[in-house]
Design a protein around this motif. Structure first.
Motif, PDB file in Angstrom:
ATOM      1  N   VAL A   1       0.885  -1.170   0.000  1.00  0.00           N
ATOM      2  CA  VAL A   1       0.000   0.000   0.000  1.00  0.00           C
ATOM      3  C   VAL A   1       0.918   1.214   0.000  1.00  0.00           C
ATOM      4  O   VAL A   1       1.753   1.365   0.888  1.00  0.00           O
ATOM      5  CB  VAL A   1      -0.921   0.010   1.232  1.00  0.00           C
ATOM      6  N   SER A   2       0.776   2.083  -1.007  1.00  0.00           N
ATOM      7  CA  SER A   2       1.724   3.172  -1.209  1.00  0.00           C
ATOM      8  C   SER A   2       1.017   4.484  -1.481  1.00  0.00           C
ATOM      9  O   SER A   2      -0.036   4.515  -2.125  1.00  0.00           O
ATOM     10  CB  SER A   2       2.635   2.834  -2.402  1.00  0.00           C
ATOM     11  N   GLN A   3       1.627   5.569  -1.006  1.00  0.00           N
ATOM     12  CA  GLN A   3       1.147   6.903  -1.346  1.00  0.00           C
ATOM     13  C   GLN A   3       1.573   7.328  -2.746  1.00  0.00           C
ATOM     14  O   GLN A   3       1.037   8.294  -3.290  1.00  0.00           O
ATOM     15  CB  GLN A   3       1.661   7.929  -0.324  1.00  0.00           C
ATOM     16  N   LEU A   4       2.525   6.612  -3.321  1.00  0.00           N
ATOM     17  CA  LEU A   4       3.032   6.982  -4.633  1.00  0.00           C
ATOM     18  C   LEU A   4       2.149   6.498  -5.768  1.00  0.00           C
ATOM     19  O   LEU A   4       2.089   7.127  -6.832  1.00  0.00           O
ATOM     20  CB  LEU A   4       4.446   6.419  -4.840  1.00  0.00           C
ATOM     21  N   VAL A   5       1.498   5.367  -5.553  1.00  0.00           N
ATOM     22  CA  VAL A   5       0.787   4.730  -6.650  1.00  0.00           C
ATOM     23  C   VAL A   5      -0.306   3.819  -6.077  1.00  0.00           C
ATOM     24  O   VAL A   5      -0.120   3.216  -5.015  1.00  0.00           O
ATOM     25  CB  VAL A   5       1.778   3.908  -7.506  1.00  0.00           C
ATOM     26  N   PRO A   6      -1.470   3.731  -6.732  1.00  0.00           N
ATOM     27  CA  PRO A   6      -2.491   2.798  -6.268  1.00  0.00           C
ATOM     28  C   PRO A   6      -2.129   1.359  -6.637  1.00  0.00           C
ATOM     29  O   PRO A   6      -1.493   1.108  -7.661  1.00  0.00           O
ATOM     30  CB  PRO A   6      -3.751   3.255  -7.016  1.00  0.00           C
TER      31      PRO A   6
ATOM     32  N   LEU B   1      19.159   9.839   6.011  1.00  0.00           N
ATOM     33  CA  LEU B   1      20.053   9.723   4.860  1.00  0.00           C
ATOM     34  C   LEU B   1      21.331  10.526   5.080  1.00  0.00           C
ATOM     35  O   LEU B   1      22.426  10.082   4.728  1.00  0.00           O
ATOM     36  CB  LEU B   1      19.347  10.198   3.596  1.00  0.00           C
ATOM     37  N   GLU B   2      21.198  11.696   5.676  1.00  0.00           N
ATOM     38  CA  GLU B   2      22.377  12.510   5.940  1.00  0.00           C
ATOM     39  C   GLU B   2      23.278  11.840   6.978  1.00  0.00           C
ATOM     40  O   GLU B   2      24.513  11.868   6.854  1.00  0.00           O
ATOM     41  CB  GLU B   2      21.953  13.894   6.427  1.00  0.00           C
ATOM     42  N   ARG B   3      22.684  11.230   8.001  1.00  0.00           N
ATOM     43  CA  ARG B   3      23.479  10.498   8.998  1.00  0.00           C
ATOM     44  C   ARG B   3      24.223   9.344   8.337  1.00  0.00           C
ATOM     45  O   ARG B   3      25.399   9.085   8.648  1.00  0.00           O
ATOM     46  CB  ARG B   3      22.570   9.959  10.102  1.00  0.00           C
ATOM     47  N   ALA B   4      23.550   8.650   7.439  1.00  0.00           N
ATOM     48  CA  ALA B   4      24.180   7.526   6.744  1.00  0.00           C
ATOM     49  C   ALA B   4      25.322   8.009   5.856  1.00  0.00           C
ATOM     50  O   ALA B   4      26.388   7.382   5.795  1.00  0.00           O
ATOM     51  CB  ALA B   4      23.138   6.779   5.918  1.00  0.00           C
ATOM     52  N   ARG B   5      25.112   9.136   5.176  1.00  0.00           N
ATOM     53  CA  ARG B   5      26.175   9.703   4.345  1.00  0.00           C
ATOM     54  C   ARG B   5      27.384  10.072   5.197  1.00  0.00           C
ATOM     55  O   ARG B   5      28.534   9.779   4.848  1.00  0.00           O
ATOM     56  CB  ARG B   5      25.669  10.941   3.606  1.00  0.00           C
ATOM     57  N   ALA B   6      27.123  10.718   6.329  1.00  0.00           N
ATOM     58  CA  ALA B   6      28.213  11.122   7.215  1.00  0.00           C
ATOM     59  C   ALA B   6      28.963   9.913   7.776  1.00  0.00           C
ATOM     60  O   ALA B   6      30.160  10.010   8.092  1.00  0.00           O
ATOM     61  CB  ALA B   6      27.660  11.977   8.353  1.00  0.00           C
ATOM     62  N   ALA B   7      28.259   8.778   7.893  1.00  0.00           N
ATOM     63  CA  ALA B   7      28.899   7.562   8.398  1.00  0.00           C
ATOM     64  C   ALA B   7      29.723   6.862   7.322  1.00  0.00           C
ATOM     65  O   ALA B   7      30.423   5.887   7.609  1.00  0.00           O
ATOM     66  CB  ALA B   7      27.841   6.603   8.939  1.00  0.00           C
ATOM     67  N   GLY B   8      29.616   7.340   6.087  1.00  0.00           N
ATOM     68  CA  GLY B   8      30.446   6.788   5.017  1.00  0.00           C
ATOM     69  C   GLY B   8      29.742   5.914   4.015  1.00  0.00           C
ATOM     70  O   GLY B   8      30.393   5.324   3.136  1.00  0.00           O
ATOM     71  N   ALA B   9      28.418   5.824   4.095  1.00  0.00           N
ATOM     72  CA  ALA B   9      27.684   5.010   3.121  1.00  0.00           C
ATOM     73  C   ALA B   9      27.777   5.646   1.740  1.00  0.00           C
ATOM     74  O   ALA B   9      27.638   6.854   1.587  1.00  0.00           O
ATOM     75  CB  ALA B   9      26.222   4.870   3.536  1.00  0.00           C
ATOM     76  N   ASP B  10      27.992   4.812   0.741  1.00  0.00           N
ATOM     77  CA  ASP B  10      28.048   5.292  -0.642  1.00  0.00           C
ATOM     78  C   ASP B  10      26.647   5.453  -1.215  1.00  0.00           C
ATOM     79  O   ASP B  10      26.412   6.314  -2.072  1.00  0.00           O
ATOM     80  CB  ASP B  10      28.847   4.296  -1.487  1.00  0.00           C
ATOM     81  N   ALA B  11      25.700   4.631  -0.744  1.00  0.00           N
ATOM     82  CA  ALA B  11      24.307   4.680  -1.192  1.00  0.00           C
ATOM     83  C   ALA B  11      23.467   3.951  -0.155  1.00  0.00           C
ATOM     84  O   ALA B  11      23.997   3.318   0.769  1.00  0.00           O
ATOM     85  CB  ALA B  11      24.164   4.033  -2.573  1.00  0.00           C
ATOM     86  N   TRP B  12      22.138   4.048  -0.305  1.00  0.00           N
ATOM     87  CA  TRP B  12      21.243   3.344   0.629  1.00  0.00           C
ATOM     88  C   TRP B  12      20.019   2.833  -0.120  1.00  0.00           C
ATOM     89  O   TRP B  12      19.458   3.527  -0.971  1.00  0.00           O
ATOM     90  CB  TRP B  12      20.787   4.277   1.750  1.00  0.00           C
ATOM     91  N   LEU B  13      19.636   1.597   0.189  1.00  0.00           N
ATOM     92  CA  LEU B  13      18.424   1.005  -0.384  1.00  0.00           C
ATOM     93  C   LEU B  13      17.217   1.450   0.436  1.00  0.00           C
ATOM     94  O   LEU B  13      17.220   1.322   1.667  1.00  0.00           O
ATOM     95  CB  LEU B  13      18.513  -0.521  -0.368  1.00  0.00           C
ATOM     96  N   VAL B  14      16.192   1.954  -0.240  1.00  0.00           N
ATOM     97  CA  VAL B  14      15.035   2.523   0.457  1.00  0.00           C
ATOM     98  C   VAL B  14      13.745   2.105  -0.231  1.00  0.00           C
ATOM     99  O   VAL B  14      13.665   2.083  -1.466  1.00  0.00           O
ATOM    100  CB  VAL B  14      15.114   4.065   0.497  1.00  0.00           C
ATOM    101  N   ALA B  15      12.732   1.793   0.570  1.00  0.00           N
ATOM    102  CA  ALA B  15      11.399   1.516   0.034  1.00  0.00           C
ATOM    103  C   ALA B  15      10.322   2.162   0.903  1.00  0.00           C
ATOM    104  O   ALA B  15       9.590   3.038   0.447  1.00  0.00           O
ATOM    105  CB  ALA B  15      11.165   0.010  -0.081  1.00  0.00           C
ATOM    106  N   SER B  16      10.191   1.744   2.170  1.00  0.00           N
ATOM    107  CA  SER B  16       9.061   2.160   3.011  1.00  0.00           C
ATOM    108  C   SER B  16       8.942   3.668   3.144  1.00  0.00           C
ATOM    109  O   SER B  16       7.841   4.230   3.057  1.00  0.00           O
ATOM    110  CB  SER B  16       9.182   1.527   4.406  1.00  0.00           C
ATOM    111  N   ALA B  17      10.062   4.367   3.353  1.00  0.00           N
ATOM    112  CA  ALA B  17      10.006   5.825   3.521  1.00  0.00           C
ATOM    113  C   ALA B  17       9.510   6.513   2.259  1.00  0.00           C
ATOM    114  O   ALA B  17       8.888   7.581   2.329  1.00  0.00           O
ATOM    115  CB  ALA B  17      11.388   6.366   3.909  1.00  0.00           C
ATOM    116  N   LEU B  18       9.757   5.905   1.106  1.00  0.00           N
ATOM    117  CA  LEU B  18       9.253   6.449  -0.149  1.00  0.00           C
ATOM    118  C   LEU B  18       7.742   6.256  -0.252  1.00  0.00           C
ATOM    119  O   LEU B  18       6.984   7.184  -0.563  1.00  0.00           O
ATOM    120  CB  LEU B  18       9.955   5.793  -1.331  1.00  0.00           C
ATOM    121  N   HIS B  19       7.308   5.037   0.032  1.00  0.00           N
ATOM    122  CA  HIS B  19       5.885   4.735  -0.090  1.00  0.00           C
ATOM    123  C   HIS B  19       5.035   5.478   0.943  1.00  0.00           C
ATOM    124  O   HIS B  19       3.858   5.764   0.704  1.00  0.00           O
ATOM    125  CB  HIS B  19       5.664   3.221   0.048  1.00  0.00           C
TER     126      HIS B  19
END
Length: 232
Positions: free
Chosen positions: A29-34, A206-224
């Motif tokens: 169930v997503s706010q982005l798409v039915p 995301l900013e905390r993760a960047r500061a910790a040295g992550a090159d990228a992050w996989l995300v789903a729930s926060a988007l939906h």
């Protein structure tokens, strides 16, 4: 830091992850798409994130060894300019090669993700990354338990250039990212590009993760859930 949208596939539908407890996953169930049509969801995610990269977890393949070939092919056809990182429960390099062979020319846009929970043995681990750029390693963990029959967590000399840190207990949790493990792995392999997974709630995380040295992050729930604004 790059944000990589994620689609989890189960029985032909896009589903919502719940702390890696796959028996609890339900149609999205997503706010982005039915609805929960995987192609529609994938298009919406890539558009929202202005991303030409999509992470796909084929849970039928991971749990039961039944890859959803037709669905993966449909995603590739609908996203012609997009690269797919595909976790389909590959036990070794031959399993990835066999699946890619069924996808035809579109397979050139697929990078296999070899999850430590799926790799069959230390020998399989060694062969997966014998060729540079052949794939991505996912170091999988649930709580304090490493899912790792191949011993991948303890063999940094065999890691490819890109490694996912998959903290399954944080996936879909809303608990925030777990960064201590990321930092510990960086200390062991400073030249590796680490991609985090699980727990992101908002832009501050995301900013905390960047500061910790992550090159990228996989995300789903926060988007939906609408907690991350669309990329301009």
């Amino acid at each position: 830091m790059r944000l990589i949208p994620v689609v989890d596939l189960m029985q032909g539908a896009a589903v919502r992850a719940e702390r890696g407890e796959r028996q609890a996953y339900r149609p999205l169930v997503s706010q982005l798409v039915p609805g929960h049509d995987p192609v529609t969801v994938a298009l919406a995610l890539c558009r929202h994130c202005a991303s030409n990269l999509l992470y796909v977890a084929d849970l039928d393949a991971i749990v039961d060894g039944r890859p959803q070939h037709a669905l993966i092919a449909a995603l590739l056809a609908a996203l012609p300019g997009t690269e797919l990182w595909l976790d389909a429960g590959f036990t070794d390099a031959d399993a990835a090669t066999a699946l890619l062979a069924r996808l035809g020319t579109a397979a050139a846009r697929v990078r296999p993700v070899f999850g430590s929970e799926s790799l069959a043995s230390a020998t399989a681990l060694e062969r997966c990354f014998a060729t540079p750029g052949a794939g991505i390693l996912s170091l999988d963990r649930r709580g304090a338990t490493r899912l790792d029959a191949a011993g991948a967590w303890d063999r940094p000399a065999l890691w490819p250039q890109q490694v996912i840190v998959m903290t399954l207990e944080r996936v879909g949790s809303g608990d925030g990212p777990e960064l201590q493990t990321l930092r510990a792995l960086q200390a062991r392999s400073p030249g590796t590009r680490f991609i985090g997974a699980g727990g992101i709630r908002d832009a501050a995380d995301l900013e905390r993760a960047r500061a910790a040295g992550a090159d990228a992050w996989l995300v789903a729930s926060a988007l939906h859930d609408g907690r991350l604004a669309p990329v301009a």
